[in-house]
Motif scaffolding. Structure first.
Motif, short mmCIF file in Angstrom:
data_model
loop_
_atom_site.label_atom_id
_atom_site.label_comp_id
_atom_site.label_asym_id
_atom_site.label_seq_id
_atom_site.Cartn_x
_atom_site.Cartn_y
_atom_site.Cartn_z
N GLN A 174 1.47 -1.38 0.13
CA GLN A 174 -0.27 0.04 -0.21
C GLN A 174 0.68 1.47 0.15
OE1 GLN A 174 -4.14 -0.07 2.55
NE2 GLN A 174 -2.67 -2.10 3.59
N LEU A 175 2.05 1.04 0.34
CA LEU A 175 2.82 2.74 1.13
C LEU A 175 3.80 2.87 -0.40
CD1 LEU A 175 4.04 1.59 4.14
CD2 LEU A 175 2.59 3.93 3.66
N ALA A 176 3.57 1.67 -0.86
CA ALA A 176 4.78 1.86 -2.56
C ALA A 176 3.58 2.57 -3.43
CB ALA A 176 5.19 0.29 -3.24
N ALA A 177 2.55 2.28 -3.52
CA ALA A 177 1.66 2.23 -3.70
C ALA A 177 1.48 3.73 -4.28
CB ALA A 177 -0.15 1.94 -3.96
N ARG A 178 2.19 4.45 -3.52
CA ARG A 178 1.91 6.42 -3.31
C ARG A 178 2.23 7.02 -4.47
NH1 ARG A 178 4.07 7.81 1.78
NH2 ARG A 178 6.17 5.77 1.34
#
Length: 406
Positions: A174-178
Protein backbone atom coordinates in the motif's frame (compact mmCIF):
# COMPACT_ATOMS: atom_id res chain seq x y z
CA UNK A 1 39.20 -25.31 7.19
CA UNK A 2 39.48 -27.90 10.00
CA UNK A 3 43.23 -28.14 9.54
CA UNK A 4 43.55 -24.36 9.53
CA UNK A 5 41.41 -24.02 12.65
CA UNK A 6 43.44 -26.68 14.44
CA UNK A 7 46.70 -24.97 13.54
CA UNK A 8 45.34 -21.55 14.58
CA UNK A 9 44.24 -22.82 17.98
CA UNK A 10 47.48 -24.73 18.50
CA UNK A 11 49.63 -21.75 17.52
CA UNK A 12 47.65 -19.33 19.68
CA UNK A 13 47.72 -21.73 22.62
CA UNK A 14 51.48 -22.22 22.20
CA UNK A 15 51.99 -18.46 22.11
CA UNK A 16 49.94 -18.11 25.28
CA UNK A 17 52.08 -20.73 27.06
CA UNK A 18 55.29 -19.00 26.00
CA UNK A 19 54.00 -15.55 26.89
CA UNK A 20 52.87 -16.85 30.27
CA UNK A 21 56.36 -18.19 30.94
CA UNK A 22 58.02 -14.95 29.93
CA UNK A 23 55.56 -12.78 31.80
CA UNK A 24 56.22 -14.71 35.01
CA UNK A 25 59.69 -13.21 34.99
CA UNK A 26 58.33 -9.69 34.97
CA UNK A 27 57.49 -7.77 38.11
CA UNK A 28 53.83 -7.29 38.83
CA UNK A 29 54.20 -3.53 39.22
CA UNK A 30 51.85 -1.49 41.33
CA UNK A 31 49.32 -3.95 42.78
CA UNK A 32 46.85 -1.09 43.23
CA UNK A 33 46.51 -0.41 39.53
CA UNK A 34 44.78 -2.01 36.58
CA UNK A 35 45.26 -1.75 32.85
CA UNK A 36 41.96 -1.91 30.98
CA UNK A 37 41.24 -1.92 27.26
CA UNK A 38 37.95 -0.34 26.27
CA UNK A 39 36.71 -0.78 22.72
CA UNK A 40 34.94 2.08 20.98
CA UNK A 41 35.00 5.85 21.03
CA UNK A 42 33.34 6.90 24.31
CA UNK A 43 35.53 6.77 27.43
CA UNK A 44 34.90 5.00 30.72
CA UNK A 45 37.12 7.51 32.54
CA UNK A 46 34.22 9.48 34.10
CA UNK A 47 32.52 6.22 35.07
CA UNK A 48 35.35 4.54 36.96
CA UNK A 49 36.27 7.45 39.23
CA UNK A 50 33.91 6.07 41.88
CA UNK A 51 35.54 2.63 41.67
CA UNK A 52 38.97 4.19 42.12
CA UNK A 53 37.73 6.15 45.11
CA UNK A 54 36.13 3.10 46.73
CA UNK A 55 39.04 0.72 46.20
CA UNK A 56 42.14 2.88 45.90
CA UNK A 57 42.92 1.09 42.64
CA UNK A 58 44.09 3.28 39.78
CA UNK A 59 42.47 2.23 36.50
CA UNK A 60 44.28 3.07 33.28
CA UNK A 61 41.80 3.06 30.40
CA UNK A 62 43.09 2.64 26.86
CA UNK A 63 40.49 3.25 24.16
CA UNK A 64 40.80 1.03 21.08
CA UNK A 65 38.61 1.39 17.95
CA UNK A 66 36.50 -1.68 17.28
CA UNK A 67 38.02 -2.17 13.83
CA UNK A 68 41.48 -2.50 15.41
CA UNK A 69 40.48 -4.70 18.33
CA UNK A 70 41.07 -8.12 16.76
CA UNK A 71 44.64 -7.41 15.65
CA UNK A 72 45.41 -5.65 18.93
CA UNK A 73 44.36 -8.70 20.93
CA UNK A 74 46.37 -11.06 18.71
CA UNK A 75 49.45 -8.91 19.25
CA UNK A 76 48.87 -8.88 23.00
CA UNK A 77 48.63 -12.66 23.11
CA UNK A 78 51.81 -13.03 21.08
CA UNK A 79 53.79 -10.64 23.27
CA UNK A 80 52.28 -11.60 26.61
CA UNK A 81 51.89 -7.89 27.31
CA UNK A 82 48.17 -7.45 27.37
CA UNK A 83 45.85 -5.60 29.75
CA UNK A 84 44.38 -6.98 32.94
CA UNK A 85 40.80 -6.54 31.75
CA UNK A 86 39.46 -6.01 28.25
CA UNK A 87 36.13 -5.39 26.59
CA UNK A 88 35.28 -8.02 23.98
CA UNK A 89 32.72 -7.90 21.21
CA UNK A 90 30.28 -10.77 21.50
CA UNK A 91 31.22 -12.28 18.12
CA UNK A 92 34.94 -12.28 19.02
CA UNK A 93 34.56 -14.41 22.14
CA UNK A 94 34.46 -17.86 20.59
CA UNK A 95 37.73 -17.43 18.70
CA UNK A 96 39.85 -16.16 21.58
CA UNK A 97 38.21 -17.99 24.48
CA UNK A 98 38.60 -21.30 22.71
CA UNK A 99 42.34 -20.69 22.43
CA UNK A 100 42.79 -19.83 26.10
CA UNK A 101 43.24 -16.07 25.84
CA UNK A 102 41.03 -15.37 28.88
CA UNK A 103 40.74 -16.60 32.43
CA UNK A 104 37.98 -19.10 33.09
CA UNK A 105 35.61 -17.28 35.45
CA UNK A 106 33.23 -20.19 36.07
CA UNK A 107 34.38 -20.95 39.62
CA UNK A 108 34.37 -17.25 40.54
CA UNK A 109 30.70 -16.55 39.84
CA UNK A 110 29.50 -17.57 43.32
CA UNK A 111 32.08 -15.31 44.99
CA UNK A 112 31.10 -12.18 43.05
CA UNK A 113 27.32 -11.63 43.18
CA UNK A 114 27.14 -9.11 40.34
CA UNK A 115 28.68 -11.66 37.99
CA UNK A 116 26.01 -14.34 38.57
CA UNK A 117 24.50 -15.64 35.34
CA UNK A 118 20.89 -15.05 36.37
CA UNK A 119 21.57 -11.29 36.41
CA UNK A 120 21.77 -11.16 32.63
CA UNK A 121 19.69 -11.71 29.52
CA UNK A 122 19.92 -15.28 28.32
CA UNK A 123 20.99 -14.20 24.85
CA UNK A 124 23.90 -12.19 26.26
CA UNK A 125 25.22 -15.28 28.05
CA UNK A 126 25.31 -17.45 24.92
CA UNK A 127 28.46 -15.82 23.56
CA UNK A 128 30.23 -15.48 26.92
CA UNK A 129 29.91 -19.15 27.81
CA UNK A 130 32.03 -21.47 25.64
CA UNK A 131 31.82 -25.24 26.15
CA UNK A 132 30.12 -24.70 29.49
CA UNK A 133 32.77 -22.33 30.85
CA UNK A 134 32.33 -18.61 31.45
CA UNK A 135 34.99 -16.40 29.86
CA UNK A 136 33.24 -13.05 29.97
CA UNK A 137 30.63 -11.10 31.90
CA UNK A 138 27.98 -9.25 29.83
CA UNK A 139 28.61 -5.50 29.79
CA UNK A 140 26.17 -3.97 27.31
CA UNK A 141 23.57 -5.40 24.95
CA UNK A 142 22.19 -4.42 21.59
CA UNK A 143 19.21 -5.53 19.54
CA UNK A 144 17.09 -4.36 16.61
CA UNK A 145 13.53 -3.08 16.33
CA UNK A 146 11.26 -1.79 13.59
CA UNK A 147 11.13 2.02 13.37
CA UNK A 148 7.93 3.21 11.69
CA UNK A 149 5.96 6.36 10.94
CA UNK A 150 2.77 6.11 12.99
CA UNK A 151 0.93 8.64 10.80
CA UNK A 152 1.72 7.00 7.45
CA UNK A 153 1.26 3.44 8.70
CA UNK A 154 -2.03 4.54 10.23
CA UNK A 155 -3.22 5.64 6.79
CA UNK A 156 -2.81 2.07 5.49
CA UNK A 157 -4.38 0.40 8.50
CA UNK A 158 -1.40 -0.23 10.78
CA UNK A 159 -1.17 2.65 13.29
CA UNK A 160 0.79 0.46 15.71
CA UNK A 161 3.00 -0.94 12.99
CA UNK A 162 2.84 -4.36 11.28
CA UNK A 163 2.62 -7.23 13.74
CA UNK A 164 3.47 -10.04 11.33
CA UNK A 165 5.48 -10.47 8.13
CA UNK A 166 2.19 -10.76 6.24
CA UNK A 167 1.16 -7.42 7.73
CA UNK A 168 4.53 -5.95 6.74
CA UNK A 169 4.08 -7.10 3.15
CA UNK A 170 0.49 -5.81 2.99
CA UNK A 171 1.41 -2.41 4.45
CA UNK A 172 4.44 -2.19 2.16
CA UNK A 173 2.40 -2.76 -0.98
CA UNK A 174 0.00 0.00 0.00
CA UNK A 175 2.79 2.42 0.85
CA UNK A 176 4.71 1.75 -2.38
CA UNK A 177 1.53 2.36 -4.37
CA UNK A 178 1.58 6.05 -3.37
CA UNK A 179 3.60 6.95 -6.46
CA UNK A 180 7.08 7.28 -7.92
CA UNK A 181 10.02 7.08 -5.54
CA UNK A 182 7.77 5.93 -2.73
CA UNK A 183 8.91 2.81 -0.93
CA UNK A 184 7.96 1.08 2.29
CA UNK A 185 10.84 -0.32 4.29
CA UNK A 186 14.61 -0.19 4.24
CA UNK A 187 15.60 -3.80 4.87
CA UNK A 188 19.30 -3.00 5.09
CA UNK A 189 22.27 -5.22 4.30
CA UNK A 190 23.54 -5.77 7.84
CA UNK A 191 24.00 -9.52 8.29
CA UNK A 192 22.53 -9.25 11.79
CA UNK A 193 19.27 -8.08 10.21
CA UNK A 194 19.36 -11.03 7.83
CA UNK A 195 19.86 -13.56 10.61
CA UNK A 196 16.88 -11.97 12.39
CA UNK A 197 14.64 -12.23 9.33
CA UNK A 198 15.54 -15.93 9.06
CA UNK A 199 14.90 -16.63 12.75
CA UNK A 200 11.51 -14.97 12.39
CA UNK A 201 10.57 -17.60 9.81
CA UNK A 202 11.52 -20.35 12.27
CA UNK A 203 15.09 -20.98 11.09
CA UNK A 204 17.79 -22.04 13.55
CA UNK A 205 21.49 -22.69 13.04
CA UNK A 206 22.63 -26.10 14.24
CA UNK A 207 26.43 -26.34 14.43
CA UNK A 208 26.30 -30.09 13.77
CA UNK A 209 24.48 -29.61 10.44
CA UNK A 210 26.95 -27.17 8.92
CA UNK A 211 26.01 -26.13 5.38
CA UNK A 212 22.81 -28.20 5.54
CA UNK A 213 21.32 -25.47 7.74
CA UNK A 214 20.76 -23.45 4.61
CA UNK A 215 18.63 -26.19 3.01
CA UNK A 216 15.99 -25.57 5.69
CA UNK A 217 12.65 -24.44 4.15
CA UNK A 218 12.46 -21.71 6.80
CA UNK A 219 15.66 -20.16 5.44
CA UNK A 220 14.27 -20.32 1.90
CA UNK A 221 11.09 -18.60 3.10
CA UNK A 222 13.22 -15.69 4.35
CA UNK A 223 14.95 -15.45 0.96
CA UNK A 224 11.57 -15.46 -0.80
CA UNK A 225 10.36 -12.55 1.32
CA UNK A 226 13.61 -10.70 0.66
CA UNK A 227 13.27 -11.17 -3.10
CA UNK A 228 9.64 -10.05 -3.05
CA UNK A 229 10.42 -6.73 -1.39
CA UNK A 230 12.96 -5.87 -4.09
CA UNK A 231 11.19 -7.49 -7.03
CA UNK A 232 8.02 -5.49 -6.32
CA UNK A 233 10.06 -2.34 -5.57
CA UNK A 234 8.76 -2.14 -2.02
CA UNK A 235 12.36 -1.60 -0.95
CA UNK A 236 14.90 0.41 -2.91
CA UNK A 237 17.69 -1.48 -4.65
CA UNK A 238 19.97 1.54 -4.85
CA UNK A 239 21.29 3.30 -1.80
CA UNK A 240 19.09 6.32 -2.41
CA UNK A 241 18.82 9.34 -0.16
CA UNK A 242 19.99 9.53 3.44
CA UNK A 243 18.01 7.14 5.64
CA UNK A 244 16.82 9.70 8.18
CA UNK A 245 15.84 12.09 5.38
CA UNK A 246 13.82 9.34 3.67
CA UNK A 247 12.15 8.51 7.00
CA UNK A 248 11.38 12.18 7.61
CA UNK A 249 9.90 12.88 4.17
CA UNK A 250 7.98 9.60 4.24
CA UNK A 251 9.50 8.00 1.15
CA UNK A 252 10.75 5.17 3.37
CA UNK A 253 8.41 5.09 6.39
CA UNK A 254 9.97 1.99 7.98
CA UNK A 255 13.45 0.69 8.75
CA UNK A 256 15.13 -1.74 11.14
CA UNK A 257 17.83 -0.47 13.48
CA UNK A 258 19.24 -0.33 16.99
CA UNK A 259 18.77 1.97 19.99
CA UNK A 260 21.26 4.63 18.84
CA UNK A 261 18.87 5.64 16.04
CA UNK A 262 16.34 7.04 18.53
CA UNK A 263 18.61 9.96 19.33
CA UNK A 264 19.64 10.45 15.71
CA UNK A 265 16.05 10.66 14.47
CA UNK A 266 15.08 13.06 17.26
CA UNK A 267 18.05 15.29 16.49
CA UNK A 268 17.96 15.21 12.70
CA UNK A 269 14.22 15.02 12.09
CA UNK A 270 12.52 17.18 14.74
CA UNK A 271 9.62 17.97 12.38
CA UNK A 272 8.24 14.45 12.71
CA UNK A 273 8.35 14.39 16.49
CA UNK A 274 5.29 12.50 17.70
CA UNK A 275 4.78 10.90 14.28
CA UNK A 276 7.03 7.88 14.68
CA UNK A 277 7.59 5.03 17.09
CA UNK A 278 9.35 1.66 17.46
CA UNK A 279 7.89 -1.81 17.83
CA UNK A 280 9.18 -5.34 18.30
CA UNK A 281 10.12 -7.31 15.21
CA UNK A 282 7.37 -8.68 12.93
CA UNK A 283 6.33 -12.25 13.63
CA UNK A 284 6.69 -14.94 10.99
CA UNK A 285 6.34 -17.80 13.45
CA UNK A 286 8.63 -16.11 15.94
CA UNK A 287 9.64 -12.47 16.28
CA UNK A 288 13.23 -13.05 17.40
CA UNK A 289 15.78 -10.31 16.92
CA UNK A 290 19.55 -10.42 17.14
CA UNK A 291 21.40 -9.76 20.35
CA UNK A 292 24.84 -8.26 20.26
CA UNK A 293 26.92 -6.19 22.59
CA UNK A 294 30.08 -6.81 24.55
CA UNK A 295 31.58 -8.62 27.52
CA UNK A 296 34.30 -7.95 30.06
CA UNK A 297 37.04 -10.58 30.14
CA UNK A 298 40.22 -10.99 32.17
CA UNK A 299 43.39 -11.54 30.19
CA UNK A 300 45.15 -14.86 30.75
CA UNK A 301 48.50 -13.34 31.78
CA UNK A 302 47.26 -10.83 34.36
CA UNK A 303 49.18 -10.66 37.63
CA UNK A 304 46.28 -8.91 39.30
CA UNK A 305 43.46 -11.40 39.16
CA UNK A 306 41.85 -10.30 42.43
CA UNK A 307 41.77 -6.62 41.48
CA UNK A 308 40.56 -7.50 37.99
CA UNK A 309 37.71 -9.56 39.43
CA UNK A 310 36.76 -6.70 41.74
CA UNK A 311 36.67 -4.35 38.76
CA UNK A 312 34.56 -6.66 36.58
CA UNK A 313 32.17 -7.30 39.49
CA UNK A 314 31.78 -3.55 40.01
CA UNK A 315 31.21 -2.93 36.30
CA UNK A 316 28.62 -5.72 36.18
CA UNK A 317 26.42 -4.14 38.85
CA UNK A 318 23.07 -2.67 37.74
CA UNK A 319 24.03 0.69 39.26
CA UNK A 320 27.24 0.95 37.21
CA UNK A 321 25.59 -0.21 34.01
CA UNK A 322 22.79 2.29 34.52
CA UNK A 323 25.33 5.09 34.94
CA UNK A 324 27.03 4.01 31.73
CA UNK A 325 23.69 4.14 29.91
CA UNK A 326 23.32 7.72 31.09
CA UNK A 327 26.85 8.54 29.88
CA UNK A 328 27.23 6.38 26.79
CA UNK A 329 23.65 5.46 25.79
CA UNK A 330 24.51 1.74 25.59
CA UNK A 331 21.83 -0.60 26.89
CA UNK A 332 22.70 -2.45 30.12
CA UNK A 333 23.10 -6.22 30.09
CA UNK A 334 22.07 -6.49 33.75
CA UNK A 335 18.32 -7.11 33.84
CA UNK A 336 17.81 -5.34 37.18
CA UNK A 337 19.04 -2.06 35.69
CA UNK A 338 15.95 -2.09 33.46
CA UNK A 339 13.75 -1.53 36.51
CA UNK A 340 14.97 2.08 36.65
CA UNK A 341 12.62 4.87 35.53
CA UNK A 342 15.07 5.73 32.73
CA UNK A 343 13.65 2.64 31.01
CA UNK A 344 10.21 2.14 32.51
CA UNK A 345 9.14 5.75 31.83
CA UNK A 346 10.40 5.77 28.24
CA UNK A 347 8.14 3.61 26.07
CA UNK A 348 10.59 3.43 23.17
CA UNK A 349 13.51 2.32 25.30
CA UNK A 350 11.22 -0.08 27.16
CA UNK A 351 10.36 -1.70 23.82
CA UNK A 352 14.03 -2.55 23.36
CA UNK A 353 13.89 -4.24 26.76
CA UNK A 354 10.83 -6.18 25.64
CA UNK A 355 12.61 -7.36 22.49
CA UNK A 356 15.71 -8.38 24.44
CA UNK A 357 13.63 -11.10 26.08
CA UNK A 358 13.22 -12.73 22.67
CA UNK A 359 16.55 -12.78 20.90
CA UNK A 360 19.04 -15.10 19.29
CA UNK A 361 22.77 -14.94 18.68
CA UNK A 362 24.40 -15.23 15.25
CA UNK A 363 25.98 -18.65 14.63
CA UNK A 364 28.49 -18.93 17.47
CA UNK A 365 31.33 -20.29 15.35
CA UNK A 366 34.68 -18.89 14.26
CA UNK A 367 33.55 -18.84 10.64
CA UNK A 368 30.48 -16.69 11.35
CA UNK A 369 31.76 -13.55 9.61
CA UNK A 370 32.84 -15.38 6.45
CA UNK A 371 29.58 -17.29 6.23
CA UNK A 372 27.64 -14.09 6.80
CA UNK A 373 29.38 -12.46 3.85
CA UNK A 374 28.42 -15.41 1.64
CA UNK A 375 24.78 -15.06 2.73
CA UNK A 376 24.84 -11.39 1.77
CA UNK A 377 26.36 -12.20 -1.63
CA UNK A 378 23.64 -14.75 -2.24
CA UNK A 379 20.89 -12.28 -1.34
CA UNK A 380 22.41 -9.68 -3.64
CA UNK A 381 22.26 -12.17 -6.50
CA UNK A 382 18.61 -12.83 -5.72
CA UNK A 383 17.61 -9.18 -5.26
CA UNK A 384 19.79 -7.48 -7.89
CA UNK A 385 20.37 -10.25 -10.39
CA UNK A 386 17.01 -12.02 -10.15
CA UNK A 387 18.83 -15.31 -9.70
CA UNK A 388 16.70 -18.38 -9.11
CA UNK A 389 16.34 -18.85 -5.36
CA UNK A 390 16.98 -22.59 -5.34
CA UNK A 391 20.15 -22.18 -7.40
CA UNK A 392 21.31 -19.31 -5.20
CA UNK A 393 20.84 -21.33 -2.03
CA UNK A 394 22.62 -24.35 -3.53
CA UNK A 395 25.54 -22.07 -4.38
CA UNK A 396 25.54 -20.73 -0.84
CA UNK A 397 25.64 -24.24 0.58
CA UNK A 398 28.63 -25.08 -1.59
CA UNK A 399 30.53 -22.01 -0.41
CA UNK A 400 29.69 -22.65 3.25
CA UNK A 401 30.87 -26.26 2.88
CA UNK A 402 34.22 -25.01 1.56
CA UNK A 403 34.60 -22.56 4.44
CA UNK A 404 33.82 -25.16 7.08
CA UNK A 405 36.11 -27.80 5.56
CA UNK A 406 39.22 -25.65 5.04
Amino acid sequence: MKKFKFLFVMMLSFIIILSGCSSNKETSGNSKSLKVWQMGAASWDPLIKEFEKETGIDVEIQAIPWDQAHDKILTAVASGKGPDVLQMGSTQMVQFAGAGAFLDLTDKLDEYPNMASDNFYEGALKTSVIDGKTYGIPWHVDTRLLYYRTDLLGEVGYPEGPETWEDLLDASRQLAARGDDQYSVDLGTDINHIWSYAWQQGWEYDIEKGAENFADPAFKKMVEYYQTFYEEELSQLEKGKDGVQAFADGSKPMFFSGPWMMGIVKEQAPDIDGKWDVRVMPDGGTNKSMIGGSHLSIFHSTKKEEQALDFVNWMASPETQLKWYELGSELPANIKAWEDSAFTDNSMVATFGEQLKNTETPPNIKENNRIGQEVLKMLEQVAHGNKDIDSAIEGLQAEVSKILSE
